[in-house]
Design an enzyme around this catalytic site. Sequence first.
Site, mmCIF file in Angstrom:
data_model
loop_
_atom_site.group_PDB
_atom_site.id
_atom_site.type_symbol
_atom_site.label_atom_id
_atom_site.label_comp_id
_atom_site.label_asym_id
_atom_site.label_seq_id
_atom_site.Cartn_x
_atom_site.Cartn_y
_atom_site.Cartn_z
ATOM 1 N N HIS A 142 0.870 -1.176 0.000
ATOM 2 C CA HIS A 142 0.000 0.000 0.000
ATOM 3 C C HIS A 142 0.902 1.219 0.000
ATOM 4 O O HIS A 142 1.638 1.461 0.962
ATOM 5 C CB HIS A 142 -0.885 -0.030 1.257
ATOM 6 N N ASP A 193 -4.156 6.054 4.128
ATOM 7 C CA ASP A 193 -5.600 6.227 4.072
ATOM 8 C C ASP A 193 -5.987 7.032 5.302
ATOM 9 O O ASP A 193 -5.644 6.661 6.438
ATOM 10 C CB ASP A 193 -6.328 4.883 4.060
ATOM 11 N N HIS A 231 -12.915 7.840 2.502
ATOM 12 C CA HIS A 231 -11.603 8.181 3.042
ATOM 13 C C HIS A 231 -10.820 8.922 1.967
ATOM 14 O O HIS A 231 -11.239 9.003 0.830
ATOM 15 C CB HIS A 231 -10.832 6.930 3.495
ATOM 16 N N HIS A 243 -7.138 8.694 0.164
ATOM 17 C CA HIS A 243 -5.857 8.010 -0.023
ATOM 18 C C HIS A 243 -4.872 9.094 -0.443
ATOM 19 O O HIS A 243 -5.057 9.747 -1.468
ATOM 20 C CB HIS A 243 -5.952 6.929 -1.106
#
Length: 173
Positions: free
Chosen positions: A67, A71, A146, A148
């Site tokens: 990732h 987030d 959310h 990112h």
Amino acid sequence: MNISEILEQFDLLEDYPLARETTKSSQDKVLSGYNRYYNPDMDHVGAGYFAGHKITSAIGKRSPRIHCGLDLAYNLNQPVMAFCGGKVIIAHFENAYGNVVYVTDANRYWHVYAHLNEIKVKVGQVVKTGDIIGLAGNTGQSKGVHLHYAIWRPTSGRYENERAIDPRIYQYP
């Protein structure tokens, strides 16, 4: 439009000599390790706060890939402000990121704001730190509202592990 075409459009291609199309082999490099900016002590979910927002997922390992960003918890349609000033180089919809804005800063790093419900800036626009660039949302491949937020070093291959910078340790210009 590929990265080279975007850079050429803004006469930035000379600043990013390694820009090229992402290949399968460059994507595979993500799985091979982390960049020199990566801090393994921060590699976990719920790693505190960033700019006043709870981190719901930090940069790091996430099966089956890494990732490459943070987030951050936002409410639907909550204004998203630029964490760093610069020039908007991309503002459009992408399958994975949904509505996304890319801002390049004075150090030529790309700041990526993804899953926006609405984009409030245009390509070519110059933004300052704190300017509203969009409204938080749940677009693209997202499992809830959310933001990112990612920072990418100007280098070749969009998903190369050495391209992602942990926003918590980046030296903002």
